[in-house]
Design an enzyme around this catalytic site. Structure first.
Site, PDB file in Angstrom:
ATOM      1  N   ILE A  19       0.835  -1.203   0.000  1.00  0.00           N
ATOM      2  CA  ILE A  19       0.000   0.000   0.000  1.00  0.00           C
ATOM      3  C   ILE A  19       0.872   1.256   0.000  1.00  0.00           C
ATOM      4  CG2 ILE A  19      -1.535   1.350   1.499  1.00  0.00           C
ATOM      5  CD1 ILE A  19      -2.856  -1.342   2.306  1.00  0.00           C
ATOM      6  N   ASP A  61      13.822   2.325  11.175  1.00  0.00           N
ATOM      7  CA  ASP A  61      12.801   1.476  11.780  1.00  0.00           C
ATOM      8  C   ASP A  61      11.851   2.406  12.536  1.00  0.00           C
ATOM      9  OD1 ASP A  61      11.354  -0.156  13.615  1.00  0.00           O
ATOM     10  OD2 ASP A  61      12.887  -1.704  13.417  1.00  0.00           O
ATOM     11  N   VAL A  62      10.560   2.335  12.226  1.00  0.00           N
ATOM     12  CA  VAL A  62       9.616   3.287  12.826  1.00  0.00           C
ATOM     13  C   VAL A  62       9.468   3.110  14.338  1.00  0.00           C
ATOM     14  CG1 VAL A  62       8.238   3.761  10.758  1.00  0.00           C
ATOM     15  CG2 VAL A  62       7.635   1.812  12.230  1.00  0.00           C
ATOM     16  N   ASN A  88       2.177   4.679   7.765  1.00  0.00           N
ATOM     17  CA  ASN A  88       1.623   3.517   7.055  1.00  0.00           C
ATOM     18  C   ASN A  88       2.327   2.213   7.402  1.00  0.00           C
ATOM     19  OD1 ASN A  88       0.219   2.225   4.568  1.00  0.00           O
ATOM     20  ND2 ASN A  88       2.402   1.898   4.174  1.00  0.00           N
ATOM     21  N   TYR A 153      -2.828  -7.362  17.007  1.00  0.00           N
ATOM     22  CA  TYR A 153      -2.873  -6.494  15.810  1.00  0.00           C
ATOM     23  C   TYR A 153      -4.110  -5.597  15.857  1.00  0.00           C
ATOM     24  CZ  TYR A 153      -3.356  -5.190  10.860  1.00  0.00           C
ATOM     25  OH  TYR A 153      -3.504  -4.489   9.681  1.00  0.00           O
TER      26      TYR A 153
HETATM   27  N1  LIG Z   1      -2.999  -5.328   2.930  1.00  0.00           N
HETATM   28  C1  LIG Z   1      -4.107  -5.295   3.624  1.00  0.00           C
HETATM   29  O1  LIG Z   1      -5.054  -6.034   3.322  1.00  0.00           O
HETATM   30  C2  LIG Z   1      -4.258  -4.335   4.788  1.00  0.00           C
HETATM   31  C3  LIG Z   1      -5.513  -4.252   5.416  1.00  0.00           C
HETATM   32  C4  LIG Z   1      -5.683  -3.360   6.475  1.00  0.00           C
HETATM   33  C5  LIG Z   1      -4.621  -2.570   6.894  1.00  0.00           C
HETATM   34  N2  LIG Z   1      -3.420  -2.693   6.274  1.00  0.00           N
HETATM   35  C6  LIG Z   1      -2.320  -1.845   6.775  1.00  0.00           C
HETATM   36  O2  LIG Z   1      -1.689  -1.199   5.688  1.00  0.00           O
HETATM   37  C7  LIG Z   1      -0.327  -0.913   6.017  1.00  0.00           C
HETATM   38  C8  LIG Z   1       0.568  -1.392   4.882  1.00  0.00           C
HETATM   39  O3  LIG Z   1       0.406  -2.799   4.782  1.00  0.00           O
HETATM   40  P1  LIG Z   1       0.749  -3.633   3.449  1.00  0.00           P
HETATM   41  O4  LIG Z   1      -0.330  -4.637   3.275  1.00  0.00           O
HETATM   42  O5  LIG Z   1       1.085  -2.710   2.333  1.00  0.00           O
HETATM   43  O6  LIG Z   1       2.022  -4.431   3.980  1.00  0.00           O
HETATM   44  P2  LIG Z   1       3.472  -4.663   3.346  1.00  0.00           P
HETATM   45  O7  LIG Z   1       4.114  -5.664   4.222  1.00  0.00           O
HETATM   46  O8  LIG Z   1       3.354  -4.934   1.885  1.00  0.00           O
HETATM   47  O9  LIG Z   1       4.156  -3.232   3.545  1.00  0.00           O
HETATM   48  C9  LIG Z   1       4.537  -2.752   4.808  1.00  0.00           C
HETATM   49  C10 LIG Z   1       5.791  -1.913   4.654  1.00  0.00           C
HETATM   50  O10 LIG Z   1       6.152  -1.443   5.957  1.00  0.00           O
HETATM   51  C11 LIG Z   1       7.540  -1.680   6.156  1.00  0.00           C
HETATM   52  N3  LIG Z   1       7.795  -1.855   7.578  1.00  0.00           N
HETATM   53  C12 LIG Z   1       7.320  -2.836   8.394  1.00  0.00           C
HETATM   54  N4  LIG Z   1       7.802  -2.682   9.635  1.00  0.00           N
HETATM   55  C13 LIG Z   1       8.591  -1.571   9.603  1.00  0.00           C
HETATM   56  C14 LIG Z   1       9.375  -0.893  10.574  1.00  0.00           C
HETATM   57  N5  LIG Z   1       9.467  -1.348  11.839  1.00  0.00           N
HETATM   58  N6  LIG Z   1      10.035   0.216  10.223  1.00  0.00           N
HETATM   59  C15 LIG Z   1       9.987   0.676   8.940  1.00  0.00           C
HETATM   60  N7  LIG Z   1       9.268   0.067   7.968  1.00  0.00           N
HETATM   61  C16 LIG Z   1       8.589  -1.036   8.300  1.00  0.00           C
HETATM   62  C17 LIG Z   1       7.852  -2.943   5.369  1.00  0.00           C
HETATM   63  O11 LIG Z   1       9.227  -3.062   5.072  1.00  0.00           O
HETATM   64  C18 LIG Z   1       6.976  -2.723   4.125  1.00  0.00           C
HETATM   65  O12 LIG Z   1       7.663  -1.972   3.135  1.00  0.00           O
HETATM   66  C19 LIG Z   1      -0.062  -1.615   7.354  1.00  0.00           C
HETATM   67  O13 LIG Z   1      -0.132  -0.673   8.407  1.00  0.00           O
HETATM   68  C20 LIG Z   1      -1.198  -2.609   7.456  1.00  0.00           C
HETATM   69  O14 LIG Z   1      -1.519  -2.922   8.802  1.00  0.00           O
HETATM   70  C21 LIG Z   1      -3.214  -3.558   5.238  1.00  0.00           C
END
Ligand SMILES: NC(=O)c1ccc[n+]([C@@H]2O[C@H](COP(=O)([O-])OP(=O)(O)OC[C@H]3O[C@@H](n4cnc5c(N)ncnc54)[C@H](O)[C@@H]3O)[C@@H](O)[C@H]2O)c1
Length: 255
Positions: A19, A61-62, A88, A153
């Protein structure tokens, strides 16, 4: 492209993949320079290069406060201002009820998904006051309606939703808007891997499609379109909004 984010500088966490990557590309298409902050530097660089428009990658790292302080200093030294922070970055696991979740798993989820908002706000706040900027949080529909076997979560996303409202209430007087987007299920590399690991991946994919009233599982572009709106002046009177981008899945759950 409407140039709706023209000349804006946006800090986007977790922008390397999924995302976040879609958001980085969309923000740059709309005229913004995007600081793609991620712990995965290689993919963050790829995304920033693809986005162009003076976008750049920052490895951090966030959950690491001093690293976020340094990242925001780097951004301000380079760009001179900060117009928006999009929190995000997030992790999902473990798939367990609360009593089976270890303390380390609980802490990691809280630190990455929720405390990270504290760090970016603490160190980005002054710059946002100066720009009358915007904060956007990627929460989740599970933070609104709950979900089985993901208690830790779900707690982070519920906390993020409450925090969005509290921050909107506190920061309105500074002209800072704070909103959240709640995806339901969106195809990202993470979700693809998870579906493929299930005993019947095709059945899992069908189930996801059926959850939406619109009958399909989208990609991250549906989130980035909403995110562009919430960061742009088109949403200038919207704050404290918890926006579902879910295809009505929360209604579908009632079937
Ligand atoms: N994909 C879904 O269906 C969905 C649904 C609801 C909410 N979300 C939320 O959307 C957001 C993005 O999720 P996504 O599905 O794109 O996941 P993803 O795993 O594809 O992307 C997450 C990104 O965050 C980075 N990341 C993770 N931990 C980190 C840290 N400690 N420090 C810095 N960077 C870090 C990862 O390297 C990755 O690039 C998340 O917050 C997730 O909870 C996703």
């Amino acid at each position: 492209m409407n140039n709706s984010l023209s000349n804006k500088v946006i800090l986007l966490t977790g922008g390397a993949t999924g995302i976040g990557r879609e958001c980085a590309l969309a923000y740059a298409r709309e005229g913004a320079a995007v600081a793609v902050l991620d712990r995965n530097l290689e993919d963050a660089r790829k995304t920033a290069d693809e986005a162009g428009h003076d976008s750049f990658a920052i490895q951090a790292d966030v959950s690491d406060g001093p690293a976020i302080e340094a990242a925001i200093k780097t951004l301000l030294d380079k760009c001179g201002k900060l117009d928006a922070i999009h929190n995000n970055a997030g992790i999902v696991g473990p798939s367990r009820p609360l009593h089976e979740t270890s303390e380390a798993e609980w802490d990691e989820l809280q630190n990455i998904n929720l405390k990270s908002v504290y760090w970016t706000t603490k160190f980005g706040f002054e710059a946002l006051v100066a720009s009358k900027g915007t904060i956007l949080n990627t929460a989740s529909m599970v933070g609104v309606i709950g979900q089985q076997d993901h208690a830790a979560y779900v707690a982070t996303k519920g906390g993020m939703i409450a925090l969005t409202k509290a921050m909107a209430a506190d920061y309105g007087k500074h002209g800072i808007r704070v909103n959240a987007i709640c995806p339901a299920i969106v195809w990202t590399p993470m979700l693809e891997r998870w579906a493929d690991a299930q005993s019947d991946p095709n059945a899992t994919r069908r189930l996801f499609d059926e959850m939406s009233l619109l009958g399909y599982t989208p990609h991250g572009d549906v989130i980035s379109d909403a995110a562009v709106f919430l960061l742009s002046d088109q949403s200038r009177f919207i704050t404290g909004c918890i926006l579902p981008v879910s295809g009505g899945a929360e209604i579908g759950y009632k079937r």
